[in-house]
Motif scaffolding. Structure first.
Motif, mmCIF file in Angstrom:
data_model
loop_
_atom_site.group_PDB
_atom_site.id
_atom_site.type_symbol
_atom_site.label_atom_id
_atom_site.label_comp_id
_atom_site.label_asym_id
_atom_site.label_seq_id
_atom_site.Cartn_x
_atom_site.Cartn_y
_atom_site.Cartn_z
ATOM 1 N N ASP A 10 -17.849 -24.782 -78.738
ATOM 2 C CA ASP A 10 -16.130 -24.661 -78.964
ATOM 3 C C ASP A 10 -15.692 -23.736 -77.717
ATOM 4 O O ASP A 10 -13.656 -24.001 -77.648
ATOM 5 C CB ASP A 10 -16.259 -23.943 -79.789
ATOM 6 C CG ASP A 10 -16.792 -22.071 -80.175
ATOM 7 O OD1 ASP A 10 -18.286 -21.954 -79.875
ATOM 8 O OD2 ASP A 10 -16.246 -21.225 -80.374
ATOM 9 N N LYS A 11 -16.156 -22.984 -76.516
ATOM 10 C CA LYS A 11 -15.698 -22.800 -75.552
ATOM 11 C C LYS A 11 -15.066 -23.825 -73.766
ATOM 12 O O LYS A 11 -17.116 -24.062 -74.209
ATOM 13 C CB LYS A 11 -16.570 -21.799 -75.149
ATOM 14 C CG LYS A 11 -16.886 -20.384 -76.413
ATOM 15 C CD LYS A 11 -17.728 -18.853 -75.815
ATOM 16 C CE LYS A 11 -17.383 -17.830 -77.426
ATOM 17 N NZ LYS A 11 -17.604 -17.996 -78.010
ATOM 18 N N PRO A 12 -14.596 -23.793 -74.220
ATOM 19 C CA PRO A 12 -14.138 -24.453 -73.052
ATOM 20 C C PRO A 12 -14.940 -24.373 -71.525
ATOM 21 O O PRO A 12 -15.555 -25.060 -70.936
ATOM 22 C CB PRO A 12 -12.735 -24.774 -72.599
ATOM 23 C CG PRO A 12 -12.098 -23.858 -74.069
ATOM 24 C CD PRO A 12 -12.810 -22.867 -74.401
ATOM 25 N N ALA A 13 -14.943 -23.474 -71.247
ATOM 26 C CA ALA A 13 -15.281 -22.795 -69.743
ATOM 27 C C ALA A 13 -17.003 -22.874 -69.836
ATOM 28 O O ALA A 13 -18.096 -24.036 -68.930
ATOM 29 C CB ALA A 13 -15.442 -21.540 -69.789
ATOM 30 N N THR A 14 -18.034 -22.825 -71.173
ATOM 31 C CA THR A 14 -19.341 -23.122 -71.217
ATOM 32 C C THR A 14 -19.372 -24.388 -71.873
ATOM 33 O O THR A 14 -20.229 -25.224 -71.432
ATOM 34 C CB THR A 14 -19.384 -22.827 -72.679
ATOM 35 O OG1 THR A 14 -19.365 -21.200 -72.785
ATOM 36 C CG2 THR A 14 -21.000 -22.964 -73.068
ATOM 37 N N ARG A 15 -18.534 -25.435 -72.242
ATOM 38 C CA ARG A 15 -18.799 -26.676 -72.016
ATOM 39 C C ARG A 15 -18.068 -27.416 -71.252
ATOM 40 O O ARG A 15 -19.242 -28.812 -70.509
ATOM 41 C CB ARG A 15 -17.430 -27.280 -73.341
ATOM 42 C CG ARG A 15 -17.012 -28.678 -73.470
ATOM 43 C CD ARG A 15 -16.231 -29.313 -74.613
ATOM 44 N NE ARG A 15 -14.677 -28.947 -74.010
ATOM 45 C CZ ARG A 15 -14.251 -27.432 -75.141
ATOM 46 N NH1 ARG A 15 -14.697 -27.561 -76.419
ATOM 47 N NH2 ARG A 15 -13.066 -28.294 -74.542
ATOM 48 N N ASP A 16 -17.317 -26.830 -69.803
ATOM 49 C CA ASP A 16 -17.110 -27.184 -68.872
ATOM 50 C C ASP A 16 -18.671 -26.994 -68.425
ATOM 51 O O ASP A 16 -18.771 -28.283 -67.087
ATOM 52 C CB ASP A 16 -16.257 -27.089 -68.101
ATOM 53 C CG ASP A 16 -15.274 -27.526 -68.278
ATOM 54 O OD1 ASP A 16 -14.820 -28.505 -69.180
ATOM 55 O OD2 ASP A 16 -13.840 -26.628 -68.271
ATOM 56 N N GLN A 17 -19.380 -26.081 -68.134
ATOM 57 C CA GLN A 17 -20.439 -25.397 -66.921
ATOM 58 C C GLN A 17 -21.441 -26.623 -67.774
ATOM 59 O O GLN A 17 -22.561 -27.149 -66.603
ATOM 60 C CB GLN A 17 -21.046 -24.669 -67.615
ATOM 61 C CG GLN A 17 -20.408 -23.037 -66.736
ATOM 62 C CD GLN A 17 -20.788 -21.890 -67.040
ATOM 63 O OE1 GLN A 17 -20.826 -22.041 -68.700
ATOM 64 N NE2 GLN A 17 -20.228 -21.067 -66.575
ATOM 65 N N LEU A 18 -22.128 -26.899 -68.707
ATOM 66 C CA LEU A 18 -22.635 -28.036 -69.781
ATOM 67 C C LEU A 18 -22.694 -29.128 -68.571
ATOM 68 O O LEU A 18 -23.823 -30.171 -68.967
ATOM 69 C CB LEU A 18 -22.825 -27.957 -70.971
ATOM 70 C CG LEU A 18 -23.474 -26.259 -71.450
ATOM 71 C CD1 LEU A 18 -22.908 -26.503 -73.357
ATOM 72 C CD2 LEU A 18 -25.311 -26.842 -71.725
ATOM 73 N N LEU A 19 -20.909 -29.790 -69.309
ATOM 74 C CA LEU A 19 -21.148 -31.015 -68.472
ATOM 75 C C LEU A 19 -21.646 -30.905 -67.006
ATOM 76 O O LEU A 19 -21.715 -32.451 -67.031
ATOM 77 C CB LEU A 19 -19.390 -31.630 -69.165
ATOM 78 C CG LEU A 19 -18.859 -31.509 -70.145
ATOM 79 C CD1 LEU A 19 -17.501 -31.636 -70.014
ATOM 80 C CD2 LEU A 19 -19.674 -33.013 -70.475
ATOM 81 N N GLN A 20 -21.805 -30.533 -66.571
ATOM 82 C CA GLN A 20 -21.824 -30.899 -65.148
ATOM 83 C C GLN A 20 -23.322 -30.720 -64.643
ATOM 84 O O GLN A 20 -23.232 -31.127 -63.940
ATOM 85 C CB GLN A 20 -21.408 -29.155 -64.460
ATOM 86 C CG GLN A 20 -20.421 -28.938 -63.993
ATOM 87 C CD GLN A 20 -19.168 -27.775 -63.278
ATOM 88 O OE1 GLN A 20 -20.111 -27.172 -62.937
ATOM 89 N NE2 GLN A 20 -18.176 -28.181 -62.853
ATOM 90 N N ILE A 21 -24.162 -30.068 -65.530
ATOM 91 C CA ILE A 21 -25.580 -30.365 -65.776
ATOM 92 C C ILE A 21 -25.594 -31.410 -66.528
ATOM 93 O O ILE A 21 -26.644 -32.349 -65.596
ATOM 94 C CB ILE A 21 -25.864 -29.338 -67.101
ATOM 95 C CG1 ILE A 21 -26.004 -27.927 -66.172
ATOM 96 C CG2 ILE A 21 -27.580 -29.155 -66.660
ATOM 97 C CD1 ILE A 21 -25.717 -26.478 -67.772
ATOM 98 N N ILE A 22 -25.088 -32.053 -67.869
ATOM 99 C CA ILE A 22 -25.966 -33.310 -68.439
ATOM 100 C C ILE A 22 -25.003 -34.786 -67.357
ATOM 101 O O ILE A 22 -25.846 -35.533 -67.579
ATOM 102 C CB ILE A 22 -24.778 -33.313 -69.593
ATOM 103 C CG1 ILE A 22 -25.815 -32.374 -70.185
ATOM 104 C CG2 ILE A 22 -24.685 -35.035 -70.086
ATOM 105 C CD1 ILE A 22 -24.604 -32.133 -71.968
ATOM 106 N N GLU A 23 -23.544 -34.254 -66.577
ATOM 107 C CA GLU A 23 -23.338 -35.537 -65.831
ATOM 108 C C GLU A 23 -24.797 -36.018 -64.750
ATOM 109 O O GLU A 23 -24.500 -37.156 -64.267
ATOM 110 C CB GLU A 23 -22.414 -35.263 -65.799
ATOM 111 C CG GLU A 23 -21.086 -34.862 -65.864
ATOM 112 C CD GLU A 23 -20.079 -34.881 -65.460
ATOM 113 O OE1 GLU A 23 -20.034 -34.280 -63.963
ATOM 114 O OE2 GLU A 23 -18.868 -34.798 -65.838
#
Length: 131
Positions: A10-23
Motif C-alpha cells: 500500500d505504500k508507494p515509496a516501499t512499492r517503488d523500492q521493491l519494484l527496483q529489486i524485482i525488476e
C-alpha cells in the motif's frame, strides 16, 4: 513465457523500492495497492508468486493469504509476507494463514532477489522481463 509476480503493497515509496529489486529478477510484476485489490487481481489472472505486505487498509496481508489459499489456483503458489513488526512474532500467524515465508521490512535486496531467482529456477526458465 515470463513468470508473473503480484506485489501487494500500500505504500508507494516501499512499492517503488521493491519494484527496483524485482525488476532484476525473471518476473513480470503487477502491483496491487491493498489486500482487496490484490484479491481481485488474483481472480482475473494467475500469478506464479505473490509478495504481500502485512498491514494494509481494506484487507490486511494475512486475510489476503487466507483467501488466496482457499482458491485451488493458489494452494501451491509461493506466497511471501513482508512485515515491519518483529518477524519472529508474525511468523506463526503467517504460517497459520498459509504463507511460505515471512520477511522483515525493510526487505534486504539481495535476499529477496536470491529468493525470487530460486523460485524462478524451480518454476521454469523464463526470459528476464520487466513492466
Amino acid at each position: 513465457m515470463s513468470l508473473q509476480l503480484l506485489l501487494v503493497e500500500d505504500k508507494p515509496a516501499t512499492r517503488d523500492q521493491l519494484l527496483q529489486i524485482i525488476e532484476q529478477s525473471p518476473f513480470t510484476v503487477s502491483c496491487a495497492n491493498d489486500g482487496l485489490d490484490g484479491l481481485n487481481r488474483s481472480k482475473s489472472q494467475h500469478y506464479d508468486v505473490v509478495l504481500v505486505d502485512h498491514k494494509m487498509p481494506l484487507m490486511d496481508g494475512l486475510a489476503l493469504i487466507k483467501s488466496l489459499r482457499q482458491s485451488e489456483h493458489y494452494q501451491q503458489t509461493p506466497i511471501i509476507l513482508m512485515t515491519t513488526q518483529d518477524a519472529a512474532h508474525v511468523q506463526p500467524l503467517a504460517d497459520k494463514a498459509g504463507a511460505n515465508l515471512c520477511l522483515p521490512k525493510p526487505v534486504e535486496a539481495q535476499r529477496l532477489l536470491g529468493l525470487l531467482n530460486d523460485l524462478a529456477a524451480t518454476t521454469g526458465n523464463p526470459q528476464q522481463t520487466t513492466v
